[in-house]
Design a protein around this motif. Structure first.
Motif, PDB file in Angstrom:
ATOM      1  N   GLN A 182       0.838  -1.202   0.000  1.00 10.77           N
ATOM      2  CA  GLN A 182       0.000   0.000   0.000  1.00 10.77           C
ATOM      3  C   GLN A 182       0.875   1.255   0.000  1.00 10.77           C
ATOM      4  N   PRO A 183       0.379   2.356  -0.571  1.00 16.22           N
ATOM      5  CA  PRO A 183       1.178   3.597  -0.657  1.00 16.22           C
ATOM      6  C   PRO A 183       1.180   4.352   0.668  1.00 16.22           C
ATOM      7  N   ALA A 236       5.556  -4.055 -15.899  1.00 12.23           N
ATOM      8  CA  ALA A 236       4.756  -2.938 -15.391  1.00 12.23           C
ATOM      9  C   ALA A 236       3.657  -3.427 -14.453  1.00 12.23           C
ATOM     10  N   ARG A 240       3.156  -2.621 -10.406  1.00  9.34           N
ATOM     11  CA  ARG A 240       1.933  -2.133  -9.766  1.00  9.34           C
ATOM     12  C   ARG A 240       1.502  -3.052  -8.618  1.00  9.34           C
ATOM     13  N   ARG A 241       1.651  -4.330  -8.798  1.00 14.16           N
ATOM     14  CA  ARG A 241       1.213  -5.274  -7.765  1.00 14.16           C
ATOM     15  C   ARG A 241       2.026  -5.138  -6.476  1.00 14.16           C
ATOM     16  N   GLY A 243       3.358  -2.254  -5.483  1.00 13.57           N
ATOM     17  CA  GLY A 243       3.267  -0.910  -4.921  1.00 13.57           C
ATOM     18  C   GLY A 243       3.974   0.198  -5.656  1.00 13.57           C
ATOM     19  N   TYR A 244       4.403  -0.036  -6.923  1.00 17.90           N
ATOM     20  CA  TYR A 244       5.111   1.008  -7.675  1.00 17.90           C
ATOM     21  C   TYR A 244       4.317   1.360  -8.934  1.00 17.90           C
ATOM     22  N   ASP A 245       3.853   2.599  -9.010  1.00 17.93           N
ATOM     23  CA  ASP A 245       3.096   3.032 -10.190  1.00 17.93           C
ATOM     24  C   ASP A 245       4.010   3.357 -11.358  1.00 17.93           C
ATOM     25  N   ASP A 246       5.265   3.630 -11.082  1.00 13.55           N
ATOM     26  CA  ASP A 246       6.222   3.985 -12.134  1.00 13.55           C
ATOM     27  C   ASP A 246       7.094   2.755 -12.432  1.00 13.55           C
ATOM     28  N   PRO A 247       6.844   2.052 -13.548  1.00 12.01           N
ATOM     29  CA  PRO A 247       7.608   0.840 -13.838  1.00 12.01           C
ATOM     30  C   PRO A 247       9.093   1.106 -14.082  1.00 12.01           C
TER      31      PRO A 247
END
Length: 295
Positions: A182-183, A236, A240-241, A243-247
């Protein structure tokens, strides 16, 4: 009245390069003689599995020892301890040394500042000590390697048996692992536990030997490795899985910490699994089967 069995060894310089070497092992019970005051140049783990007594360190403060408990004797630290003369105690001790002791201390497995550690269960550690004692039989050509390996096992068993760790592991680490994707900032993680950020750092440092940020990163990258090795998800999607939106940032971070890029890591593993992903831990006594065959 007391009974004692002990063996001492002198491993070679080559064996010291294995990281840990066992210098001695003993099993004792009864109203044992008082030990010290003395100072050693190596580590000793004293496992008290029944009875009780006392410990006094360099500060002169007397601490009650009630089984099951661990007494850490660390190099250069004056110590003095003994069993209660009325009840005695059951004791197993292992003398050990080697360069890996510094790392185990940094990770919180060995605690010089906490010489008396209450345990929830002494049995697994006693099993590791028994393995050392069996390896100490006369003429065993593998003595140094077998006993050194068992010291590693002993340190893990003692860490797992600490009374402040429940059966499922440290509760703070378990919650961090659950929320790792989680962020949340470290302060937000701490707030979920009713802690300040400083209190969370202290708790994680004691439990895992690292900062909360490093622990969360370890959990995230561990899951990323699992997804790369066992699925065909694009990088990518893996990012995301975990917790990182920027691959791109995820790829740089993964490469820096793992030593290879995500795509290269997947190629090295070469074992993408078709048919889904499971979070269930297999039971070693009853492994998964396909059509009656173990897998």
């Amino acid at each position: 009245m007391y009974h004692t069995w002990m063996r001492y060894f002198t491993p070679s310089p080559v064996h010291h390069r294995l990281g840990l070497v066992c210098l001695g092992v003993g099993l004792q019970h009864g109203t044992l003689p008082t030990v010290g005051p003395r100072t050693l140049d190596h580590h000793v783990a004293v496992l008290v599995s029944a009875g009780g007594g006392w410990y006094r360190g360099a500060d002169g403060r007397r601490t009650t020892v009630t089984a099951p408990a661990l007494i850490w004797l660390t190099p250069g630290t004056p110590h003095h301890y003994g069993a209660d003369p009325a009840t005695g105690w059951d004791e197993a001790f292992v003398d050990f040394s080697g360069p890996a002791t510094a790392t185990y201390t940094e990770l919180g497995y060995i605690e010089p500042d906490r010489p008396v550690v209450p345990l929830s269960d002494a049995a697994p550690a006693r099993t590791a000590v028994g393995r050392i004692a069996r390896a100490a039989r006369p003429g065993n050509p593998l003595l140094e390697v077998e006993t050194g390996a068992a010291v590693h096992e002993l340190l893990v068993a003692l860490r797992r048996a600490r009374a402040d760790t429940n059966a499922d592991g440290d509760p703070v680490l378990a919650a961090l692992a659950r929320d790792a994707f989680q962020p949340l900032t470290v302060a937000e993680h701490a707030g979920r536990h009713g802690m300040t950020a400083a209190e969370l750092r202290t708790a994680v440092r004691r439990a895992a030997g690292c900062s909360p940020k490093d622990y969360l990163l370890t959990v995230r990258l561990g899951r990323a490795k699992e997804l790369l090795a066992a699925t065909e998800l694009p990088v990518a999607a893996v990012a995301r899985r975990v917790g990182y939106d920027d691959p791109a940032y995820f790829s740089r971070l993964f490469t820096r910490r793992v030593g290879t890029a995500p795509i290269r890591f997947r190629e090295q593993q070469g074992r993408a699994v078709h048919g889904g992903w499971s979070d269930r831990v297999p039971d070693p006594e009853h492994p998964p089967t396909i059509a009656g065959r173990s897998v």
